[in-house]
Design an enzyme around this catalytic site. Structure first.
Site, PDB file in Angstrom:
ATOM      1  N   LYS A  72       0.841  -1.205   0.000  1.00  0.00           N
ATOM      2  CA  LYS A  72       0.000   0.000   0.000  1.00  0.00           C
ATOM      3  C   LYS A  72       0.874   1.252   0.000  1.00  0.00           C
ATOM      4  O   LYS A  72       1.928   1.275   0.655  1.00  0.00           O
ATOM      5  CB  LYS A  72      -0.887  -0.055   1.248  1.00  0.00           C
ATOM      6  CG  LYS A  72      -1.988   0.976   1.307  1.00  0.00           C
ATOM      7  CD  LYS A  72      -2.864   0.745   2.540  1.00  0.00           C
ATOM      8  CE  LYS A  72      -3.987   1.744   2.666  1.00  0.00           C
ATOM      9  NZ  LYS A  72      -4.849   1.489   3.833  1.00  0.00           N
ATOM     10  N   SER A 147      -9.797   1.326   2.771  1.00  0.00           N
ATOM     11  CA  SER A 147      -8.957   2.122   1.905  1.00  0.00           C
ATOM     12  C   SER A 147      -7.882   1.320   1.162  1.00  0.00           C
ATOM     13  O   SER A 147      -7.370   1.798   0.155  1.00  0.00           O
ATOM     14  CB  SER A 147      -8.278   3.228   2.718  1.00  0.00           C
ATOM     15  OG  SER A 147      -7.389   2.685   3.678  1.00  0.00           O
ATOM     16  N   SER A 171      -9.870  -0.933   6.964  1.00  0.00           N
ATOM     17  CA  SER A 171      -9.285  -0.771   5.626  1.00  0.00           C
ATOM     18  C   SER A 171      -8.588  -1.984   5.025  1.00  0.00           C
ATOM     19  O   SER A 171      -8.282  -1.988   3.840  1.00  0.00           O
ATOM     20  CB  SER A 171      -8.320   0.410   5.619  1.00  0.00           C
ATOM     21  OG  SER A 171      -9.062   1.582   5.420  1.00  0.00           O
TER      22      SER A 171
HETATM   23  N1  GLN Z   1     -13.668   3.431   6.761  1.00  0.00           N
HETATM   24  C1  GLN Z   1     -12.810   3.978   7.744  1.00  0.00           C
HETATM   25  C2  GLN Z   1     -12.543   5.431   7.456  1.00  0.00           C
HETATM   26  O1  GLN Z   1     -13.049   5.916   6.523  1.00  0.00           O
HETATM   27  C3  GLN Z   1     -11.568   3.173   7.801  1.00  0.00           C
HETATM   28  C4  GLN Z   1     -10.408   3.617   7.033  1.00  0.00           C
HETATM   29  C5  GLN Z   1      -9.184   2.825   7.384  1.00  0.00           C
HETATM   30  O2  GLN Z   1      -9.239   1.799   8.053  1.00  0.00           O
HETATM   31  N2  GLN Z   1      -8.040   3.328   6.995  1.00  0.00           N
HETATM   32  O3  GLN Z   1     -11.855   6.078   8.180  1.00  0.00           O
END
Ligand code: GLN
Length: 467
Positions: A72, A147, A171
């Site tokens: 990532k 994400s 994410s």
């Molecule tokens: N959906 C969560 C957010 O929008 C998680 C994002 C993540 O885990 N990086 O913050």
């Protein structure tokens, strides 16, 4: 030799037995990535050359020798562009290496490319990326989830045999569910956060995303452990996950009905079918009562924004990177909300209260794990949504991750495994949550399901189109 669909473990064996050269594996994935990435947009940057000199025939004793992985783009990788999918870091070449990628490097891995994500990891769709969204390999008109959507899509379309993601509030698990692969968020502190671009520092967890449970356990084994560069990394000993995984334990599994509310009927049915299978496998299944996930969404929304407003403060454009004008809408929204909840007069009402509720959530899980080994439930309320839906929800990330955020708020480990397809032919994920530092039980259980059922055929089906 046809390498298509081979797991990391299988590739390792082929390289070791000299059935395939490490350089051939590298070329194979570079070629596949070049071919499929233009339609998927899973990578922000693809590496042209391997960083290790992979010479034919010479096989050093390194566990990941010749294994290319996708990482990532919020992991700092020395000498390689690292953007976190934000134009703020558009031309940032990291001068140092994150602990996770250092460990992978020491094990001989090859960095194949840096994967697309929601900018700064804010979101659950990759829609907030400044480099365009990633498409779901199952249906190019849908989101891969996020994400870590680029990492999930890369594994699902087999343009990488495995990937590294990060999970702050779902994410890793969310895109793993939407792309039909296996993703683990380890216990908070199990894996060092050093060199991972900070989002919500008290939630961030680096973790592996793979096609098999064994690959997942193997990567965690390499990634985990105390790190002097991260004071929140844990000194708890790292067990041998793979040997612990292969003993067929009969486990006591809890189901929280609170996690089934508002979930699509197809997902409910797939989950109930899975529960029957689990019972037939000889595990005991009991109902447990957990705090409603709604509390975790509130806690996460407040605490995560507060941490974001502090973490993103360093991008002032003075020392490195572009200035603040390059922040996208979502980052701006989060910075503003976080600043608000931390400001004088609101701190007690929001931030402090959220921390208190967070303690209740932790205690609730601790108490529940006195009685059961694992807790299972659906992973997402819906399967992959069509591109365009993001605009309709002001708190898209939270809504999509409502079942993932409790484990994030508590800091417990949780995994998503693919269990079935819905009526739209899209993968459905199941979440397995474990007690603090008990990733071993999650692996043990997931491995039994993988060995004894055909649920994981979802993974095979997903990549078939990309043969
Ligand atoms: N959906 C969560 C957010 O929008 C998680 C994002 C993540 O885990 N990086 O913050």
């Amino acid at each position: 030799m046809d390498l298509f669909g081979k797991t990391i473990t299988e590739l390792q064996a082929l390289i070791k037995e000299k059935k395939v050269a490490a350089s051939e594996v590298w070329e194979y994935f570079v070629k596949r990535s070049k071919r499929h990435n233009p339609k998927l947009n899973a990578y922000v940057s693809l590496l042209e050359k391997p960083s290790n000199p992979i010479v034919k025939g010479i096989i050093p004793k390194m566990e990941l020798w010749g294994i290319p992985l996708a990482v990532k783009d919020n992991y700092c990788t020395k000498g390689v562009r690292t953007t976190a999918s934000s134009k703020v870091l558009d031309d940032f070449i990291s001068p140092y290496e994150s602990t996770v990628t250092s460990k992978l490097k020491l094990s001989g891995y090859e960095l194949l490319g840096k994967t697309n994500m929601d900018a700064w990891a804010h979101g659950a769709s990759t829609e907030t990326s400044d480099y365009g969204l990633t498409k779901n390999p199952w249906d190019l008109g849908r989101y891969p989830g996020g994400s870590s959507g680029g990492s999930a899509a890369a594994v699902a379309a087999y343009i990488a045999p495995g990937a590294i993601g990060s999970d702050t509030g779902g994410s890793i698990r969310h895109p793993s569910a939407w792309c039909g692969i296996i993703g683990l968020k380890p216990t908070y502190g199990r894996v060092s956060r050093y060199g991972v671009i900070a989002m919500g520092s008290s939630f961030d967890c680096p973790g592996p995303m793979t096609q098999s449970v064994e690959d997942n356990a193997m990567l965690l084994q390499i990634m985990a452990g105390k790190d002097p560069y991260d004071a929140t990394s844990s000194p708890v000993a790292v067990p041998d996950y793979r040997s612990k995984m292969k003993t067929k334990r009969k486990l006591k599994i809890g189901i929280a009905r609170e996690y089934l509310k508002g979930v699509e009927p197809d997902i409910q049915t797939a989950f109930e079918n899975m529960v029957d299978v689990i019972k037939k496998m000889g595990h005991s299944v009991v109902d447990v009562s957990l705090m409603s996930p709604e509390y975790s969404i509130s806690v996460y929304t407040i605490a995560q924004r507060a941490e974001v407003s502090s973490n993103l403060g360093r991008y002032d454009g003075i020392r490195y990177a572009n200035n603040r004008a390059y922040f996208g809408q979502e980052a701006k929204r989060r910075i503003m909300l976080g600043t608000y909840t931390l400001s004088h007069g609101y701190y007690d009402a929001f931030y402090k209260k959220a921390q208190k509720v967070r303690t209740l959530i932790k205690n609730n899980f601790k108490k529940t794990f006195e009685d059961v080994d694992l807790i299972i439930g659906p992973n997402t309320p819906v399967t992959a949504l069509k591109v365009g839906e993001f605009e309709k929800y002001p708190f898209f990330g939270e809504l999509m991750d409502q079942l993932n955020e409790p484990a994030s708020a508590a800091g417990i480990p949780a995994m998503s495994i693919p269990i079935e397809l819905d009526s739209k032919n899209l993968p459905i994920g199941m979440q397995i949550m474990g007690n603090y530092f008990d990733e071993s039980s999650i692996f043990n259980f997931a491995y039994q399901i993988e060995q004894e059922t055909n649920f994981f055929d979802v993974i095979k089906k997903g990549r078939e189109k990309y043969k």
